[in-house]
Design an enzyme around this catalytic site. Structure first.
Site, PDB file in Angstrom:
ATOM      1  CG  ASP A 289      -2.322   0.799   0.918  1.00  0.00           C
ATOM      2  OD1 ASP A 289      -2.049   1.869   0.120  1.00  0.00           O
ATOM      3  OD2 ASP A 289      -3.259   0.544   1.705  1.00  0.00           O
TER       4      ASP A 289
HETATM    5  C1  BGC Z   1      -5.146   3.009   0.277  1.00  0.00           C
HETATM    6  C2  BGC Z   1      -5.055   1.932  -0.873  1.00  0.00           C
HETATM    7  C3  BGC Z   1      -4.873   2.687  -2.245  1.00  0.00           C
HETATM    8  C4  BGC Z   1      -3.631   3.399  -2.473  1.00  0.00           C
HETATM    9  C5  BGC Z   1      -3.311   4.160  -3.522  1.00  0.00           C
HETATM   10  C6  BGC Z   1      -3.885   3.876  -0.039  1.00  0.00           C
HETATM   11  O1  BGC Z   1      -3.654   4.922   0.801  1.00  0.00           O
HETATM   12  O2  BGC Z   1      -5.021   2.420   1.477  1.00  0.00           O
HETATM   13  O3  BGC Z   1      -6.518   1.279  -0.797  1.00  0.00           O
HETATM   14  O4  BGC Z   1      -5.020   1.810  -3.196  1.00  0.00           O
HETATM   15  O5  BGC Z   1      -3.653   4.456  -1.449  1.00  0.00           O
HETATM   16  O6  BGC Z   1      -3.988   5.345  -4.108  1.00  0.00           O
END
Ligand code: BGC
Length: 767
Positions: A289
């Site tokens: 993530d």
């Molecule tokens: C989220 C993810 C997301 C990623 C990219 C993160 O803060 O937890 O679910 O895919 O950002 O935007």
């Protein structure tokens, strides 16, 4: 001409020949392996590490020369494997050209995006989509999302999120499929099929199941918080949707921010190697993530170099945004802290994904800019969004069948969410044009024309808490404060209510009160709106609450005092039309809850499939001391899992089993006759639950094991059958063995997890 281009032509020709000669995947796999072996053989260590780097554009985001600075230069040097959240097809095309023409190896980039519940055409938030209990509708929503995103250069979506959660304080329940492992697994499969389908096409994209693992179980419901649980629980409750996505062929997986057994998920060897690769045979790639590798230093398990080494060794392939891999892996390689094999392993998996997407054969496969005109926000897509939104609405209360409303008389539409365009598209709607969504007010007006005297008053601001209001006004979803005083707004609304036959109050949460980083310590409708609702109710006029929410709310007062409650979640671009379809009876409220709605905050976390204790609460909900419950509140929820009313009524006959006893390896059939006992046609979700009466470890009171959505005309009856296979009776014991135990099982069938009828059968051991 660079290496990839030369081999790319061969690949295209070879692929065509191989495709004609042999439909067998293994031959294609061999071709892919040969291709990637050759690439790896030519790449430098730095270029390999570059493939593991997923980054967003730094500096200018304009096309033209500016794109060649910052990120552009890194692409030229082969230091980037993929980019995320690039919001324009022209820019994607240009960046891809730089990668292919100007980097030494010419390896195309992956372009990823959070396409979560639609792109330009926005569908209900995922919790709402799960409430459709309709695999095909979810697959359709994912399919349309893929068509629209791919028309704009995106080839990879960070969806589906299938984190199980029992805690409505946690804002990200809005993005999941609720509390049930079986349902969430079905939902996961539907999304994967919808996004990926057949990846040889240019309108299907790579899915990414997330967040592995346990992200939905943070202590206190606080986003990103510590998680601690037994492995038995992980396997029985939290892992099944991930395993289902893997079995359905999902191409990538995102790790969670949180720790699992003391190690952040992205560095957790047991999760990524033992569970994911060895047990489940996952052959896609694993991405972290956002910034999670760097955050491991804040978790306190090492410095950036140390955590990057740990993550790579544990099985992480791609680093999203942290620059941990890009910044330190070469040094670690030179110092002998990671091996070339470990770097190659991760690099190979990313190259494989690019190969499977067809990017080596045609790097511009997703850059057909003409498709933006034909494939995006089309009438057909919007019609599906409208239908699916109505299917996600859950009718929680309908006193004296006040709904559906007649298209006559006068209606007062009141509330700060009634006329807000950006809010109704929900939490992840990066591709939405906020000028296009149909507000609830618009939708009602368009539907009734001048047949109904329809008047609107905002009535109040979102909340009295201006700081909260500011926080939820991010991402351009604003809630402009009304210039008038609270009293003046309220008086206008009350006067309007008194002059009207019925009040439609559009209230609840703002979209940004749920989703990422939006945990709450109250599950009430925000203060200003709640107060207005109470005053509206005191006018004595019938009140229909159209509720916007991204999570279960506490609605005990509303249930007692209001006439109808229609929970619409955040319905997407066609919100207003779908709401008017349902309010006036042109469509059914098709949804059933996939998360339990508690009576009060103190009941959270809450779920229907809790395990048995030695001191069970009274099934009738009565309050008692020294049982598993509370002394000041019943243990029963307000609305159970699976609950949702219809505009008609259904009767359930007895549960009939074709056998009372089965041996291991045999199946049995459970049947129930369902009758439409009302006066309108309607849809029902017939739900099958199974309870294992005695186990070697404690077992849940019941678990969802099947469901079927049926339509019945008034008076029509249908026998619904479920095949109960041994697979449905298996579970993980505390040695993590997946076992089938002989004994008695209760089969429960009904319209929700509480109102079931049951029958019992015995499973005997094989001779
Ligand atoms: C989220 C993810 C997301 C990623 C990219 C993160 O803060 O937890 O679910 O895919 O950002 O935007």
């Amino acid at each position: 001409m660079n290496a990839v281009k030369i081999i790319g032509w061969f690949l295209l020709l070879g692929g065509l020949v191989a495709g004609c000669a042999d439909k067998d995947g293994s031959r294609e796999d061999r071709a892919m392996n040969r291709y990637i072996d050759r690439l790896l053989g030519e790449m430098t260590v730095e270029e390999k590490i570059g493939q593991l780097n997923l980054t967003s554009i730094e500096g200018s985001v304009r096309t033209g020369p500016a794109i060649r600075t910052g990120t552009g230069e890194k692409i030229v040097r082969g230091e980037v494997g993929g980019l995320l959240n690039v919001m324009s097809s022209e820019k994607i095309l240009e960046l891809q050209r730089i990668a292919v023409n100007e980097s030494r190896m010419g390896i195309p980039l992956l372009f990823g995006m959070d396409v979560i519940h639609g792109y330009n055409t926005v569908f209900p938030i995922p919790l709402g989509l799960s409430a459709t209990w309709n695999r095909s509708s979810i697959e359709t929503a994912a399919r349309i999302s893929a068509v629209e995103a791919s028309a704009q250069g995106v080839c990879w979506t960070y969806s589906p999120m299938v984190d199980i959660s029992y805690d409505a304080r946690w804002g990200r329940v809005a993005e999941g499929a609720g509390e049930d492992p079986y349902l969430a697994s079905e939902v996961a499969v539907a999304y994967v099929k919808g996004y990926q389908g057949n990846l040889t096409r240019n309108d299907q994209i790579l899915a990414c199941v997330k967040h592995f693992a346990l992200y939905g179980a943070p202590e206190g419901g606080k986003d990103y918080n510590t998680v601690d649980m037994s492995r038995m629980r992980m396997f029985n409750e939290y892992f099944p949707p991930f395993e289902a996505a893997v079995k359905a062929g999902v191409g990538s997986l995102m790790t969670a921010f949180n720790e699992v057994e003391g190690v952040p998920a992205g560095a957790n060897d047991w999760l990524m190697s033992d569970v994911l690769r060895q047990r489940w045979g996952f052959d896609g790639f694993v991405v972290t993530d956002w910034d999670a590798v760097r955050e491991m230093t804040v978790h306190g398990i090492g410095d950036l170099q140390g955590v990057s080494v740990r993550a790579l060794k544990a099985g992480l392939d791609m680093d999203m945004a942290s620059q941990g891999f890009a910044g330190t892996l070469k040094k670690s390689y030179d110092e002998g802290k990671v091996t070339l094999q470990q770097i190659d392993r991760a690099c190979r998996r990313i190259l494989e994904a690019k190969y499977k997407l067809g990017l080596f054969a045609d790097p511009y496969k997703y850059c057909d800019t003409a498709r933006v005109k034909t494939d995006v926000f089309t009438p057909a897509h919007r019609a599906e969004a409208r239908r699916i939104a109505a299917e996600s609405f859950v009718l929680l209360k309908n006193r004296d069948n006040i709904l559906p409303l007649d298209k006559k008389g006068s209606i007062a539409v009141i509330g700060p969410l009634a006329d807000n365009r950006s809010n109704i598209v929900g939490t992840w709607s990066l591709g939405a044009d906020y000028r296009t969504p149909v507000t609830i007010l618009d939708g009602l007006r368009r539907t009734v024309g001048d047949r109904v005297e329809l008047r609107y008053a905002k009535g109040c601001n979102l909340t009295y808490d201006t700081a909260l209001e500011r926080r939820v006004s991010q991402w351009g979803k604003s809630f402009p404060r009304d210039g008038r005083s609270d009293a003046a707004m309220r008086e206008e609304a009350l006067a309007l209510a008194r002059r009207s036959d019925v009040v439609v109050a559009v209230m609840g949460e703002a979209a940004e009160m749920s989703g990422e980083g939006a945990s709450r310590t109250s599950l009430d409708i925000p203060d200003a709106q709640k107060e207005l609702l109470e005053k509206l109710e005191a006018t004595g006029k019938p009140i229909v609450l159209v509720l916007c929410t991204g999570r279960p709310l506490t609605l005990a007062w509303e249930q007692e005092h209001l006439d109808a409650i229609l929970n619409i979640w955040f319905p997407g671009t066609e919100a207003g039309l779908a709401v008017s379809d349902v309010l006036f009876g042109d469509a059914e409220p098709g949804g059933r809850l996939t998360m339990t709605f508690p009576r009060s905050l103190g009941q959270v976390p809450i779920r229907y499939h809790h395990r048995k204790t030695g001191r069970p609460p009274h099934p009738d909900g009565s309050i008692a001391a020294y049982v598993t419950g509370y002394i000041d509140e019943t243990h029963l929820p307000l609305y159970p899992f699976g609950y949702g009313l219809s505009y008609t009524t259904f009767g359930y006959g007895k549960v009939l089993l074709d056998k009372q006893t089965i041996h291991e390896g045999e199946t049995l059939t459970a049947r129930v006759e369902v009758t439409n006992t009302g006066t309108r046609g309607g849809n029902e979700v017939v739900q099958l639950y199974i309870g294992d009466r005695v186990g070697s470890v404690t077992r849940p009171v019941k678990e969802l094991k099947g469901f079927e959505k049926i339509h019945l005309e008034p008076g029509e009856r249908r026998t619904v059958s479920f095949t109960i296979t041994p697979e449905l009776l298996k579970f993980y014991d505390n040695r993590l063995e997946y076992i089938l135990e002989p004994g008695e099982f209760e089969v429960m069938i009904g319209p929700d997890s509480h109102r079931t009828k049951s029958a019992v059968f015995t499973l005997t051991a094989a001779d």
